[in-house]
Design an enzyme around this catalytic site. Structure first.
Site, PDB file in Angstrom:
ATOM      1  N   HIS A  96       0.839  -1.207   0.000  1.00 58.11           N
ATOM      2  CA  HIS A  96       0.000   0.000   0.000  1.00 58.11           C
ATOM      3  C   HIS A  96       0.871   1.253   0.000  1.00 58.11           C
ATOM      4  O   HIS A  96       0.504   2.265  -0.584  1.00 58.11           O
ATOM      5  CB  HIS A  96      -0.924  -0.007   1.224  1.00 58.11           C
ATOM      6  CG  HIS A  96      -1.977  -1.062   1.151  1.00 58.11           C
ATOM      7  ND1 HIS A  96      -3.303  -0.787   0.948  1.00 58.11           N
ATOM      8  CD2 HIS A  96      -1.892  -2.412   1.228  1.00 58.11           C
ATOM      9  CE1 HIS A  96      -4.000  -1.918   0.912  1.00 58.11           C
ATOM     10  NE2 HIS A  96      -3.159  -2.914   1.085  1.00 58.11           N
ATOM     11  N   ASP A 108      -5.838   5.917   1.749  1.00 60.08           N
ATOM     12  CA  ASP A 108      -6.044   4.564   1.243  1.00 60.08           C
ATOM     13  C   ASP A 108      -7.512   4.185   1.396  1.00 60.08           C
ATOM     14  O   ASP A 108      -8.107   4.427   2.455  1.00 60.08           O
ATOM     15  CB  ASP A 108      -5.151   3.593   2.038  1.00 60.08           C
ATOM     16  CG  ASP A 108      -5.060   2.237   1.393  1.00 60.08           C
ATOM     17  OD1 ASP A 108      -6.105   1.581   1.229  1.00 60.08           O
ATOM     18  OD2 ASP A 108      -3.935   1.822   1.044  1.00 60.08           O
TER      19      ASP A 108
END
Ligand code: UDP
Length: 448
Positions: free
Chosen positions: A24, A107
């Site tokens: 990520h 995110d």
């Protein structure tokens, strides 16, 4: 190429909030760098202090958010309370020092970040770091169109091949180990419609039908990928070589020299990403499959996995192979000697291989990797997927056969098409570059 022209900084400041996992952090950092190259000031917020000790990464600032004093049992709840406390302080401090924050780029698995952004009067932009196909499947589960256990296979979803049970993300069939993850992933969609921007690390040409399907469901998604430094997509551009923010370290430094000494497309690169944990038996089969292939190989075995290697394997294969605890994967994939990538099909690894034209032996382990492997083998046709035996093992014979097919067969030719399309998407006026430009233009002071 969109990143070629570096413009002077303006006051516009974006805070980037990745989930603190390698898969990520990487796409968020690369997207941040692209935004910085187009004139925004970007600060990446990091929860990890031990490995990441720096305050600047090329054009992107790094700010550490300490989690001291916050130790809630639930991982995401803990992140949420840290961010709720720290973000107002960070925004206030930056405002006072002349860099007011305009936007929080977060995110997608932290949808609550949008509420915090709103309370602070910021724009909210979310980044999905998985494929649009996989996200569509999670969305189907979220809206109740796909239940667990899955009632009927194969599953038919618009824009995708028919999906067998093991082509779905593992959370649909491994209910025992992960009973609640699907809910968490479905929650990504709770407020997606309220975000000012919804970005995906993919590109239109790769997933056009599923992207259009999501847009038709009123998700105004914008592909901005592949989030890869431009120097790898276009050899003429010399970006700063310092491109990664790695949570692991290589134990051997000379693997690139070793690659230099090998012939074009002669080396098998093997890596299962930053998280996969293999059983001892499976490690053994991989080791012997590589040995039987008789090709050169560079295998990433993280420190925590090293003890599972068969005894004497390193000594016995020194002539042909090199084992490292970590490497700069993009450099390895971009190297002329790399002829095949044996991969777990994490979304970043898949995009990196596709964008750099490296054919794959897909050996998915869990999460979205099963679906990515299905697409690699049956949609993009840039690799073969291994078959698992009745005991859940991929045997050395199977590995040898798949490696032979990819190293010696015709698949490589098909990879060129995707490499070209990935580069075009990121080139100036390419489909992804336009979306990035549009975002930057909206945030720039003159157009607010
Ligand atoms: N990676 C790397 N060196 C390695 C192994 C992985 O730089 O030795 C990088 C890789 O390039 C990718 C990321 O780590 O960007 C892994 O993300 P991915 O989504 O492929 O898998 P995950 O680790 O999330 O399972």
């Amino acid at each position: 190429m969109g990143t070629e022209q570096y413009r002077p900084f303006t006051e516009t400041h974006v805070l980037a909030l990745p989930l603190p996992f390698q898969g990520h952090i990487n796409p968020m950092l690369q997207f941040s760098k692209r935004l910085a190259s187009k004139g925004l000031k970007v600060t990446l917020l990091s929860f990890i202090d031990k490995q990441i000790t720096r305050t600047k990464h090329g054009s992107v600032n790094i700010e550490f958010i300490s989690s001291d004093g916050n130790k809630e049992d639930d991982y995401f709840q803990n992140l949420k309370s840290i961010v709720s406390i720290k973000l107002p302080e960070i925004v206030a401090r930056n405002g006072e020092s002349g860099y007011p924050v305009s936007c929080l780029l977060y995110d997608s698995v932290m949808p609550w970040a949008l509420d915090i952004a709103r309370e602070l009067g910021l724009f909210g932009a979310c980044l999905f770091t998985q494929s649009c196909a996989v996200s569509t499947i999670y969305y189907k589960a979220h809206e109740g169109a796909l239940s667990t256990p899955v009632e009927k296979v194969p599953v038919s979803i618009e824009g995708m091949p028919l999906l067998d049970l093991y082509d779905l993300p593992s959370f649909f069939f491994d209910l025992e180990n992960y009973p609640t993850v699907l809910t968490l992933l479905g929650n990504q969609f709770l407020n997606t419609g309220d975000a000012d921007w919804v970005f995906f690390n993919t590109f239109c040409e790769l997933e056009d039908e599923v992207i259009n399907g999501m847009i038709a469901r009123k998700f105004p998604i914008k592909p901005i990928g592949p989030s890869i430094p431009s120097m790898f997509l276009d050899k003429r551009i010399q970006d700063n070589k310092d491109y990664g923010l790695n949570l692991h370290k290589p134990n051997i430094e000379n693997y690139m020299k070793w690659l230099d000494s090998n012939e074009t497309c002669s080396v098998i690169y093997v890596s299962f990403g930053s998280l996969c944990i293999m059983g001892e038996k499976q490690m053994e089969e991989i080791a012997f499959g590589l040995k039987r292939s008789n090709h050169y190989f560079l295998w990433v075995v993280r420190e925590s996995e090293e003890e599972k290697l068969p005894s004497n394997f390193v000594e016995e294969t020194m002539e042909k192979g090199m084992i490292v605890t970590w490497c700069n994967q993009l450099e390895v994939l971009a190297h002329k000697s790399t002829g095949c990538f044996m991969t777990h099909c994490g979304w970043n690894s898949t995009m990196e291989a596709l964008s750099l034209g490296v054919p794959m032996v897909a050996m998915p382990q869990w999460c979205d990797q099963t679906t990515n492997a299905k697409f690699v083998a049956d949609v993009w046709r840039t690799g073969v997927r291994v078959k698992v035996d009745e005991e859940g093992i991929v045997t050395k014979e199977e590995i040898e056969m798949c490696l032979k097919e990819v190293m010696e067969g015709e698949i490589r030719k098909n990879c060129e098409k995707w490499k070209k399309l990935a580069k075009e998407a990121m080139d100036e006026d390419g489909s992804s570059d336009k979306n990035v430009e549009e975002f930057v233009a909206k945030l720039m002071p003159t157009s607010q």
